[in-house]
Design a protein around this motif. Structure first.
Motif, short mmCIF file in Angstrom:
data_model
loop_
_atom_site.label_atom_id
_atom_site.label_comp_id
_atom_site.label_asym_id
_atom_site.label_seq_id
_atom_site.Cartn_x
_atom_site.Cartn_y
_atom_site.Cartn_z
N ALA A 1 0.86 -1.19 0.00
CA ALA A 1 0.00 0.00 0.00
C ALA A 1 0.89 1.23 0.00
CB ALA A 1 -0.92 0.00 1.22
N VAL A 2 0.72 2.07 -1.00
CA VAL A 2 1.51 3.30 -1.14
C VAL A 2 0.67 4.44 -0.57
CG1 VAL A 2 2.67 4.85 -2.74
CG2 VAL A 2 2.63 2.38 -3.18
N LEU A 3 1.09 5.01 0.54
CA LEU A 3 0.27 5.97 1.26
C LEU A 3 0.68 7.41 0.96
CD1 LEU A 3 -0.02 4.09 4.69
CD2 LEU A 3 -1.47 3.90 2.65
N TYR A 4 0.64 7.76 -0.30
CA TYR A 4 0.83 9.16 -0.70
C TYR A 4 0.45 9.29 -2.16
CZ TYR A 4 5.20 7.85 -3.08
OH TYR A 4 6.13 7.27 -3.90
N MET A 5 -0.01 10.48 -2.52
CA MET A 5 -0.32 10.74 -3.90
C MET A 5 0.01 12.20 -4.20
SD MET A 5 -3.84 9.86 -6.08
CE MET A 5 -4.20 8.43 -5.08
N GLN A 6 -0.99 13.07 -4.11
CA GLN A 6 -0.75 14.50 -4.25
C GLN A 6 -0.90 15.14 -2.88
OE1 GLN A 6 -3.55 15.49 -7.47
NE2 GLN A 6 -1.79 16.11 -8.68
N GLY A 7 0.19 15.61 -2.32
CA GLY A 7 0.12 16.21 -1.00
C GLY A 7 1.15 15.61 -0.06
N GLU A 8 1.21 16.16 1.14
CA GLU A 8 2.14 15.70 2.17
C GLU A 8 1.37 14.81 3.16
OE1 GLU A 8 4.65 14.49 4.64
OE2 GLU A 8 5.37 15.59 2.87
N THR B 1 3.88 -1.28 3.57
CA THR B 1 3.53 0.12 3.33
C THR B 1 4.74 0.94 2.93
OG1 THR B 1 3.70 0.50 5.72
CG2 THR B 1 1.48 0.24 4.80
N ILE B 2 4.49 1.94 2.10
CA ILE B 2 5.50 2.92 1.75
C ILE B 2 4.85 4.30 1.80
CG2 ILE B 2 5.01 2.50 -0.71
CD1 ILE B 2 7.84 3.45 -1.33
N VAL B 3 5.57 5.25 2.37
CA VAL B 3 5.09 6.63 2.45
C VAL B 3 6.11 7.53 1.76
CG1 VAL B 3 4.66 8.59 3.99
CG2 VAL B 3 3.71 6.34 4.54
N GLY B 4 5.62 8.41 0.90
CA GLY B 4 6.47 9.41 0.26
C GLY B 4 6.23 10.77 0.90
N THR B 5 7.28 11.51 1.15
CA THR B 5 7.16 12.76 1.90
C THR B 5 8.17 13.78 1.41
OG1 THR B 5 7.40 13.74 4.12
CG2 THR B 5 8.70 11.79 3.65
N ASN B 6 7.92 15.04 1.71
CA ASN B 6 8.94 16.06 1.44
C ASN B 6 9.97 16.14 2.56
OD1 ASN B 6 7.75 17.76 3.52
ND2 ASN B 6 6.23 18.41 2.01
N GLY B 7 9.74 15.41 3.66
CA GLY B 7 10.72 15.30 4.72
C GLY B 7 10.72 16.41 5.76
N MET B 8 9.77 17.33 5.65
CA MET B 8 9.75 18.48 6.57
C MET B 8 9.22 18.12 7.95
SD MET B 8 10.74 21.39 4.94
CE MET B 8 9.76 22.77 5.57
N VAL C 1 11.84 10.04 0.70
CA VAL C 1 11.95 11.48 0.89
C VAL C 1 12.42 12.12 -0.41
CG1 VAL C 1 12.96 13.34 2.24
CG2 VAL C 1 12.51 11.12 3.33
N ALA C 2 11.63 13.02 -0.97
CA ALA C 2 11.98 13.67 -2.24
C ALA C 2 12.71 14.98 -1.98
CB ALA C 2 10.71 13.94 -3.06
N VAL C 3 13.87 15.15 -2.61
CA VAL C 3 14.65 16.38 -2.49
C VAL C 3 15.09 16.81 -3.89
CG1 VAL C 3 15.46 15.80 -0.17
CG2 VAL C 3 16.85 15.18 -2.17
#
Length: 290
Positions: free
Chosen positions: A106-113, A134-141, A161-163
């Motif tokens: 389950a990928v728990l991110y799409m558009q947004g933080e 599970t995987i979560v994508g974040t801007n890391g803030m 974490v996307a940079v």
């Protein structure tokens, strides 16, 4: 997904008991449907993509305007067509209950933080209880200090974490309103918490490469290496094509537009409002709800 990350992820699933014969069979079926180019999708998706919230504190160039209006790439002339909101936990729970025995992840991110959603940790925990990776994508803030500790205890398998730069003046060209020094400190907190609790959480920094920031990638990679964190780069093109080696023999992900996407055959994307779509960049104007 980077080859090293794939291997680490699969081993982690095996050790955590999150991989089953049924899930592997479903994944194979999805791939067969895709390669045969059948006119219907597999009975069950192999991948569930969920949008905990589409709100975000950043204003990334290809995502939204400075007024927080989200770009709908199916209707670029009306960038404010997608309202801001968050998914209700019962809707998420109902979806996981119906699909978890067949899903690989389950990928728990799409558009947004996703960390702006109050239910994110509950979502991860519920998936863990269902033996669903599970995987979560974040801007890391929002991943530092006590949140880092909570995160490594949550049962999450991968945090991406996307940079887009090692220095602030480079980073903020794309990640507008972001703070790269805060993110680097948060990565350090995550690394320390992982070691403290013996966590198997995989922290993956994805460096989005543009012509203007390419020279800072190796600095970020070295910074992550010292923390025991995987760092790979993604070229500025949005359709994934595979992996190759550059002139230095270094593996990198290659993105271009002429590969037929397999998501139509094996992915279910669940928006924050309960609508169901086959792709995270598909039109979000009038789709069926769960």
């Amino acid at each position: 997904m980077n080859t090293q990350l794939k291997f680490t992820f699969i081993v982690g699933l095996l050790l955590a008991g999150k991989l089953s014969i049924r899930k592997v069979f479903n994944l194979i079926r999805v791939k067969v449907y895709y390669h045969l180019k059948l006119s219907k999708a597999s009975p069950y998706p192999a991948l569930l993509v969920v949008e905990p919230t589409n709100n975000c504190q950043l204003r990334c160039t290809k995502c939204r305007t400075l007024d927080n209006n989200i770009f709908d790439y199916a209707f670029e002339s009306n960038p404010g067509a997608i309202p801001i909101g968050r998914i209700e936990f019962p809707v998420f729970k109902k979806t996981v209950d119906a699909l978890h025995k067949h899903l690989m992840i389950a990928v728990l991110y799409m558009q947004g933080e996703p960390f702006l959603s109050k239910d994110l940790y509950s979502m991860v925990q519920y998936c863990t209880e269902k033996n669903l990776a599970t995987i979560v994508g974040t801007n890391g803030m929002l991943c530092g200090e006590e949140k880092a500790e909570k995160l490594v205890k949550s049962g999450l398998d991968i945090l991406k974490v996307a940079v887009s730069g090692f220095r602030q003046d480079t980073y903020e060209k794309y990640h507008k309103l972001g703070n790269i020094e805060l993110i680097k400190n948060n990565l350090s907190d995550l690394s320390a918490s992982k070691k403290r609790y013996g966590s198997k959480l995989v922290v993956h920094v994805e460096y989005i490469c543009f012509d203007y920031n390419r020279d800072e990638f190796h600095e970020f990679k070295e910074y992550c290496k010292n923390l025991g964190i995987l760092c790979t780069r993604r070229e500025d093109n949005w359709t994934y094509a595979g992996e190759s080696e550059n002139s230095e023999g270094e593996e990198k992900e290659v993105w271009y537009s002429d590969r037929l996407c397999d998501w139509l055959w094996g992915v279910l994307a669940l928006n924050h409002d309960g609508t169901i779509i086959p792709c995270c960049v598909f039109s979000k104007s009038s789709e069926p709800k769960i």
